[in-house]
Design a protein around this motif. Structure first.
Motif, PDB file in Angstrom:
ATOM      1  N   VAL A 153       0.861  -1.194   0.000  1.00  0.00           N
ATOM      2  CA  VAL A 153       0.000   0.000   0.000  1.00  0.00           C
ATOM      3  C   VAL A 153       0.891   1.236   0.000  1.00  0.00           C
ATOM      4  O   VAL A 153       1.844   1.314   0.773  1.00  0.00           O
ATOM      5  CB  VAL A 153      -0.880   0.012   1.273  1.00  0.00           C
ATOM      6  N   HIS A 154       0.575   2.206  -0.864  1.00  0.00           N
ATOM      7  CA  HIS A 154       1.341   3.463  -0.804  1.00  0.00           C
ATOM      8  C   HIS A 154       0.442   4.641  -1.141  1.00  0.00           C
ATOM      9  O   HIS A 154      -0.379   4.581  -2.047  1.00  0.00           O
ATOM     10  CB  HIS A 154       2.567   3.416  -1.720  1.00  0.00           C
ATOM     11  N   TYR A 155       0.605   5.683  -0.362  1.00  0.00           N
ATOM     12  CA  TYR A 155      -0.158   6.919  -0.629  1.00  0.00           C
ATOM     13  C   TYR A 155       0.388   8.169   0.040  1.00  0.00           C
ATOM     14  O   TYR A 155      -0.144   9.247  -0.155  1.00  0.00           O
ATOM     15  CB  TYR A 155      -1.633   6.753  -0.263  1.00  0.00           C
ATOM     16  N   LEU A 156       1.452   8.066   0.815  1.00  0.00           N
ATOM     17  CA  LEU A 156       1.894   9.246   1.580  1.00  0.00           C
ATOM     18  C   LEU A 156       2.634  10.247   0.701  1.00  0.00           C
ATOM     19  O   LEU A 156       3.749   9.984   0.241  1.00  0.00           O
ATOM     20  CB  LEU A 156       2.801   8.811   2.721  1.00  0.00           C
ATOM     21  N   ASN A 157       2.009  11.388   0.458  1.00  0.00           N
ATOM     22  CA  ASN A 157       2.712  12.482  -0.220  1.00  0.00           C
ATOM     23  C   ASN A 157       3.461  13.293   0.840  1.00  0.00           C
ATOM     24  O   ASN A 157       3.432  12.967   2.033  1.00  0.00           O
ATOM     25  CB  ASN A 157       1.738  13.329  -1.038  1.00  0.00           C
ATOM     26  N   SER A 158       4.101  14.360   0.424  1.00  0.00           N
ATOM     27  CA  SER A 158       4.905  15.144   1.386  1.00  0.00           C
ATOM     28  C   SER A 158       4.050  15.640   2.531  1.00  0.00           C
ATOM     29  O   SER A 158       4.439  15.560   3.702  1.00  0.00           O
ATOM     30  CB  SER A 158       5.538  16.347   0.687  1.00  0.00           C
ATOM     31  N   SER A 159       2.883  16.153   2.184  1.00  0.00           N
ATOM     32  CA  SER A 159       2.015  16.736   3.199  1.00  0.00           C
ATOM     33  C   SER A 159       1.660  15.712   4.275  1.00  0.00           C
ATOM     34  O   SER A 159       1.815  15.966   5.472  1.00  0.00           O
ATOM     35  CB  SER A 159       0.751  17.270   2.504  1.00  0.00           C
ATOM     36  N   ALA A 160       1.221  14.535   3.849  1.00  0.00           N
ATOM     37  CA  ALA A 160       0.807  13.500   4.810  1.00  0.00           C
ATOM     38  C   ALA A 160       1.990  13.009   5.639  1.00  0.00           C
ATOM     39  O   ALA A 160       1.861  12.748   6.836  1.00  0.00           O
ATOM     40  CB  ALA A 160       0.172  12.338   4.067  1.00  0.00           C
ATOM     41  N   LEU A 161       3.146  12.919   4.996  1.00  0.00           N
ATOM     42  CA  LEU A 161       4.349  12.462   5.696  1.00  0.00           C
ATOM     43  C   LEU A 161       4.770  13.485   6.754  1.00  0.00           C
ATOM     44  O   LEU A 161       5.062  13.127   7.900  1.00  0.00           O
ATOM     45  CB  LEU A 161       5.459  12.282   4.659  1.00  0.00           C
ATOM     46  N   LEU A 162       4.753  14.751   6.377  1.00  0.00           N
ATOM     47  CA  LEU A 162       5.185  15.788   7.330  1.00  0.00           C
ATOM     48  C   LEU A 162       4.219  15.899   8.502  1.00  0.00           C
ATOM     49  O   LEU A 162       4.608  16.288   9.596  1.00  0.00           O
ATOM     50  CB  LEU A 162       5.312  17.145   6.626  1.00  0.00           C
ATOM     51  N   LEU A 163       2.958  15.549   8.248  1.00  0.00           N
ATOM     52  CA  LEU A 163       1.985  15.606   9.336  1.00  0.00           C
ATOM     53  C   LEU A 163       1.904  14.273  10.097  1.00  0.00           C
ATOM     54  O   LEU A 163       1.020  14.093  10.941  1.00  0.00           O
ATOM     55  CB  LEU A 163       0.596  15.975   8.789  1.00  0.00           C
ATOM     56  N   ASN A 164       2.805  13.342   9.734  1.00  0.00           N
ATOM     57  CA  ASN A 164       2.862  12.048  10.432  1.00  0.00           C
ATOM     58  C   ASN A 164       1.566  11.267  10.360  1.00  0.00           C
ATOM     59  O   ASN A 164       1.226  10.537  11.300  1.00  0.00           O
ATOM     60  CB  ASN A 164       3.204  12.270  11.918  1.00  0.00           C
ATOM     61  N   LEU A 165       0.836  11.401   9.261  1.00  0.00           N
ATOM     62  CA  LEU A 165      -0.476  10.751   9.196  1.00  0.00           C
ATOM     63  C   LEU A 165      -0.381   9.244   9.040  1.00  0.00           C
ATOM     64  O   LEU A 165      -1.372   8.539   9.169  1.00  0.00           O
ATOM     65  CB  LEU A 165      -1.315  11.363   8.064  1.00  0.00           C
ATOM     66  N   HIS A 166       0.810   8.747   8.770  1.00  0.00           N
ATOM     67  CA  HIS A 166       0.966   7.296   8.613  1.00  0.00           C
ATOM     68  C   HIS A 166       1.043   6.576   9.944  1.00  0.00           C
ATOM     69  O   HIS A 166       1.084   5.353   9.981  1.00  0.00           O
ATOM     70  CB  HIS A 166       2.220   7.005   7.794  1.00  0.00           C
ATOM     71  N   LYS A 167       1.094   7.344  11.021  1.00  0.00           N
ATOM     72  CA  LYS A 167       1.213   6.675  12.318  1.00  0.00           C
ATOM     73  C   LYS A 167      -0.016   5.791  12.597  1.00  0.00           C
ATOM     74  O   LYS A 167       0.076   4.787  13.259  1.00  0.00           O
ATOM     75  CB  LYS A 167       1.378   7.699  13.444  1.00  0.00           C
ATOM     76  N   LYS A 168      -1.155   6.207  12.045  1.00  0.00           N
ATOM     77  CA  LYS A 168      -2.383   5.446  12.297  1.00  0.00           C
ATOM     78  C   LYS A 168      -2.516   4.257  11.331  1.00  0.00           C
ATOM     79  O   LYS A 168      -2.734   3.130  11.745  1.00  0.00           O
ATOM     80  CB  LYS A 168      -3.588   6.382  12.147  1.00  0.00           C
ATOM     81  N   HIS A 169      -2.392   4.557  10.016  1.00  0.00           N
ATOM     82  CA  HIS A 169      -2.466   3.479   9.018  1.00  0.00           C
ATOM     83  C   HIS A 169      -1.111   3.440   8.322  1.00  0.00           C
ATOM     84  O   HIS A 169      -0.836   4.294   7.480  1.00  0.00           O
ATOM     85  CB  HIS A 169      -3.515   3.788   7.952  1.00  0.00           C
TER      86      HIS A 169
END
Ligand SMILES: Cc1ncc(COP(=O)(O)O)c(C=O)c1O
Length: 369
Positions: free
Chosen positions: A191-207
């Motif tokens: 699975v991949h979807y983290l753009n810069s914005s999502a990465l900088l906001l650490n949104l991958h911590k949940k999924h």
């Protein structure tokens, strides 16, 4: 060499990539986006440099971009995020590029390929640009069960918070939640979807998911992330120099159509950069450049090859020489005027600024790949 050039700092590129990898954590899929000539930075040098620090894949949009990298000897996985017709899909397969398939038409094209290929699938979770409907995931899964030559290696989506938005996490979180049902169907795919914005906001911590950072790799934060504390370093600096100097009298105009008139006797410098170099015409009378560490104003219309700046505040200082350095964006020992500041002053965003720098501006690569 032309005295208008873009400096590309490879050590900064490596620094940014390592920093972002660190944020991303242990997830095995890290795929810098190198489409559009690596956001204008020069794709081959960028890809070779990133390869040396170890990445899993690269993202382009055009098959041609992927072929260019293959012909330069790049062996890593290359995902192609564009749309395909018969010819471009066949070329992708020939050059071992991995198509990111985003509709049924392309599934059919890929299904006709006479050998087994890896594909990634893109789902639409709200961007409404490319991708299968999320609700269609199970049907697509079933169709692909009968296409024995297609191996679904990865699944992805793209977030609508990216370029100059992103402070509102909730839209991205909603898209991630929506994508969950696709994950449930294609359980073994990456699975991949983290753009810069999502990465900088650490949104991958949940999924947890793979990352496809673009602008941040090049040292630029998406706008509205100014409060995110991260030591990204801008990889590109655009420099030029004074081509000519003119003393103009009060009330004289400068450049086409006389859109700027001198309010007093003025010293005007002609800088050899124009819209044919990717310095947009709408910067006329809006942008600034950096001279001896100070902002100076662009005056009059930006021409195809030249732009004029007002150096009047410096006329009584140390003699101004033809050839003295002008920083269009970037920094030197005297000061900084970053691409995102220029973009803000001219109501565009840095993505557009860096990707538009045209081929006639030499890229001066600094550092080792
Ligand atoms: C499909 C896809 N993935 C990832 C990115 C990277 O986005 P960003 O540059 O905001 O990190 C882009 C950029 O537009 C994209 O189109």
């Amino acid at each position: 060499m032309r005295r208008t050039y873009a400096e590309i700092y490879l050590d900064r590129l490596k620094h940014n990539a390592k920093l972002l990898r660190g944020i991303h954590g242990d997830h095995p899929f890290f795929c810098p986006m190198v489409k559009a000539n690596a956001y204008g930075h020069g794709d081959i040098a960028v890809v070779k440099t990133l390869t040396s620090i170890g990445v899993n894949a690269f993202g382009v949009v055009l098959v041609e971009e992927g072929i260019r990298l293959r012909k330069a000897g790049i062996k890593e996985k290359i995902l192609v995020f564009g749309t395909f017709d018969r010819e471009s899909l066949d070329e992708a397969v020939e050059f071992d590029l991995t198509p990111v398939i985003s509709d049924r038409y392309q599934v059919n094209l890929a299904g006709q390929v006479k050998r087994k290929i890896n594909i990634h699938l893109k789902f639409n979770t709200g961007m409404n640009r490319l991708g299968f409907d999320v609700e269609d995931a199970k049907n697509i899964f079933d169709i692909l069960q009968n296409r024995k030559n297609l191996n679904v290696e990865g699944i992805c989506t793209h977030f609508l918070n990216g370029e100059d938005s992103g402070a509102d996490k909730s839209i991205t979180e909603y898209q991630m939640e929506k994508f969950q049902s696709v994950r449930n169907v294609f359980q073994t795919a990456t699975v991949h979807y983290l753009n810069s914005s999502a990465l900088l906001l650490n949104l991958h911590k949940k999924h947890s998911a793979g990352a496809r950072p673009g602008i941040s790799i090049y040292g630029i934060k998406p706008a509205l992330h100014t409060d995110v504390k991260i030591d990204l370093r801008p990889v590109m600096q655009l420099k030029s120099s004074i081509g000519q100097l003119h003393e103009v009298f009060k009330n004289s105009s400068v450049s086409y159509s006389a859109t700027w008139k001198a309010s007093k006797d003025s010293l005007i410098a002609t800088i050899p950069i124009g819209y044919a170099d990717g310095y947009p015409r709408h910067f006329s009378n809006q942008a600034e450049m950096l001279f001896r560490g100070h902002r100076v104003k662009v005056v009059g219309i930006v021409c195809m090859d030249y732009t004029m700046v007002d150096l009047t505040p410096f006329r009584n200082e140390k003699k101004i020489e033809i050839g003295e350095e002008i920083v269009v964006f970037g920094q030197n020992n005297h000061g900084a005027y970053h691409s995102w500041e220029l973009a803000r002053d001219t109501k565009t965003h840095p993505y557009e600024l860096v990707t538009r720098i045209s081929e006639r501006v030499p890229r001066v690569v600094i550092g080792q790949t």
